[in-house]
Design an enzyme around this catalytic site. Structure first.
Site, PDB file in Angstrom:
ATOM      1  N   LYS A 155    -105.059  77.114 -85.785  1.00 55.99           N
ATOM      2  CA  LYS A 155    -104.017  78.083 -85.421  1.00 55.99           C
ATOM      3  C   LYS A 155    -102.635  77.410 -85.371  1.00 55.99           C
ATOM      4  O   LYS A 155    -102.514  76.225 -85.622  1.00 55.99           O
ATOM      5  CB  LYS A 155    -104.377  78.757 -84.091  1.00 55.99           C
ATOM      6  CG  LYS A 155    -105.801  79.365 -84.079  1.00 55.99           C
ATOM      7  CD  LYS A 155    -105.921  80.640 -84.901  1.00 55.99           C
ATOM      8  CE  LYS A 155    -107.327  81.096 -85.236  1.00 55.99           C
ATOM      9  NZ  LYS A 155    -108.124  81.616 -84.151  1.00 55.99           N
TER      10      LYS A 155
HETATM   11  C1  LIG Z   1    -109.450  82.259 -83.656  1.00 59.01           C
HETATM   12  C2  LIG Z   1    -109.708  83.676 -83.335  1.00 59.01           C
HETATM   13  C3  LIG Z   1    -110.331  84.099 -82.155  1.00 59.01           C
HETATM   14  C4  LIG Z   1    -111.042  83.175 -81.206  1.00 59.01           C
HETATM   15  O1  LIG Z   1    -110.329  82.128 -80.775  1.00 59.01           O
HETATM   16  P1  LIG Z   1    -111.065  80.798 -80.252  1.00 59.01           P
HETATM   17  O2  LIG Z   1    -109.930  80.070 -79.622  1.00 59.01           O
HETATM   18  O3  LIG Z   1    -111.633  80.110 -81.431  1.00 59.01           O
HETATM   19  O4  LIG Z   1    -112.100  81.209 -79.277  1.00 59.01           O
HETATM   20  C5  LIG Z   1    -110.392  85.466 -81.882  1.00 59.01           C
HETATM   21  N1  LIG Z   1    -109.902  86.368 -82.727  1.00 59.01           N
HETATM   22  C6  LIG Z   1    -109.339  86.009 -83.889  1.00 59.01           C
HETATM   23  C7  LIG Z   1    -108.808  87.075 -84.789  1.00 59.01           C
HETATM   24  C8  LIG Z   1    -109.237  84.654 -84.237  1.00 59.01           C
HETATM   25  O5  LIG Z   1    -108.704  84.318 -85.416  1.00 59.01           O
END
Ligand SMILES: *Cc1c(COP(=O)(O)O)cnc(C)c1O
Length: 425
Positions: A202
């Site tokens: 991210k």
């Molecule tokens: C990355 C992601 C999540 C979950 O995040 P984590 O930090 O990996 O638990 C939830 N929703 C979307 C759309 C994501 O891309």
């Protein structure tokens, strides 16, 4: 890049030389010495968790996105769970969401014993379609969870209006969209609650981590308790006040983010703006480079947004290609371009199919999301990509499309009128 026209090159999948020697991942983190030092400093301090770094990170993060409150969680998924809890979701309630997302978006509804109701997406952005949501909304609807797919903000004004009319809560899953703008304003303080992830792919990472932002003090308080066992005060507050008494007031979890992680987040936040600018630059380079290929459709950007570009998903115009997504995906991987697919629609996962009888057999269909899934390929997109990395991706796409585009569609730009035609098969 080769000086030869791309169409003369033998594809790596057919034994030719790959465009690059080492796999370029679709996403990855970038850390600098300042990040590492920030973590080391916490390791030498008194508080490894629930110390001063949490409040500092939450405050700065809230200010950065323009929200009154930010509550950190141990992951984006835990943050989604917190938001589902704070929205009051429980057995008998429904929450409407998109099928074209990571499964955690829908799973958080199940964690609360509520029922996920999927609604189809709009063909341009692949975000939840307000018309589809309005057909699914009913007296049991307690929340709408809109995802900012690929970093392009959802139709937030329409979603807010729909949820307000029903007395439901609007949760924005902005795990793709940190830094995105909607109608001239950064997302984070627009929906009732906005959820972010700090997973390494991210925009900002804390290893694992997440955040919920909100302007509502009551929701923020519930979120703080939920992530700390449902306890109404924190250990450090008690230590500082010289008190031992605490009360558990709701059934929460241990979803706390450590001070180690928060120090990394604070340090990463400093570079968020330039990193975001770099992602936008890469997206613009891709879009310009692929403009004339009728065999692919580049991501749409609506007039009222500035996306954050977590992903750069192209869609194949299968009627203009001699093969399907599988082969093109494999050909790009063979060129050492780490393409990916986002996402297998949630209702098509085994758990959802078996448990809820969703998916094709059930007769429940989301034609736009399902058609998109057959065509989607995510190209590498992360802020640390070099100019050479970007050139390699463009070279590989040109090389592979030159091979698989139907002859009559090789003349670039002549068939743009066909781009908007419906499913090709
Ligand atoms: C990355 C992601 C999540 C979950 O995040 P984590 O930090 O990996 O638990 C939830 N929703 C979307 C759309 C994501 O891309």
């Amino acid at each position: 890049m080769s000086a030869l026209p791309a169409k003369l090159e033998t594809l790596a999948v057919h034994g030719g030389a790959p465009v690059r020697g080492k796999l370029l991942p679709y996403g990855r983190q970038s850390l600098d010495d300042g990040d590492i030092q920030a973590v080391v400093d916490v390791l030498k301090s008194d508080w490894l968790t629930t110390g001063p770094k949490i409040g500092e990170f939450e405050e700065r993060f809230a200010a950065w996105v323009g929200a009154r409150h930010a509550v950190s969680f141990s992951s984006g998924t835990a943050a989604l769970h917190g938001a589902a809890f704070a929205a009051g979701l429980g057995p008998g309630d429904e929450a409407i969401t998109t099928p074209l997302t990571f499964c955690a978006t829908a799973n958080c509804i199940l964690y609360q014993g509520a029922t996920p109701v999927f609604a189809d997406v709009s063909a341009d952005t692949l975000n939840l379609d307000p018309n589809e949501v309005s057909q699914k909304i009913n007296s049991r609807t307690k929340a709408i969870i809109a995802v900012d797919y690929a970093g392009h903000p959802a139709a937030l004004a329409e979603m807010a209006e729909l949820s307000r009319a029903q007395g439901a809560v609007l949760i924005e899953d902005a795990c793709h969209a940190l830094g995105a703008e909607y109608r001239g304003k950064r997302i984070g303080g627009i929906a009732d609650m906005t959820v972010f992830s700090f997973h390494p792919v991210k925009h900002l990472t804390t290893g694992e981590g997440g955040m919920v932002t909100t302007n509502d003090e009551r929701l923020a308080e519930t979120l703080r308790r939920f992530r700390n066992h449902g306890i109404s005060s924190e250990a450090r507050e008690r230590q500082e006040a010289g008190q031992w008494f605490y009360e558990m007031v709701l059934l929460g979890f241990n979803y706390r983010l450590t001070d180690i992680a928060c120090a990394l987040g604070l340090s990463q936040l400093e570079r968020l703006a330039p990193n975001l600018a770099r992602r936008r630059e890469i997206a613009a380079l891709y879009t310009a480079a692929f403009r004339d290929w009728t065999g692919i459709r580049t991501p749409a950007v609506r007039d009222d947004v500035d996306p954050a570009w977590h992903l750069y998903p192209i869609r194949l115009n299968l009627g203009m290609l001699t093969t399907g997504r599988e082969e093109i995906f494999r050909a790009l991987r063979a060129e050492n371009i780490g393409v990916n697919v986002h996402y297998i629609p949630v209702h098509q996962h085994a758990y959802y199919r078996e448990r809820f009888r969703t998916g094709a057999e059930s007769g429940e269909r989301y034609p736009i999301a399902e058609d998109a899934y057959e065509r989607l390929i995510s190209l590498p997109m992360f802020h640390a990509m070099t100019a050479e990395d970007v050139r390699d991706v463009i070279h590989a796409v040109d090389k592979v499309l030159s091979h698989y585009a139907l002859r009559e569609h090789q003349a670039k730009g002549e068939h743009a009128d066909l781009l908007e035609s419906g499913p090709a098969r």
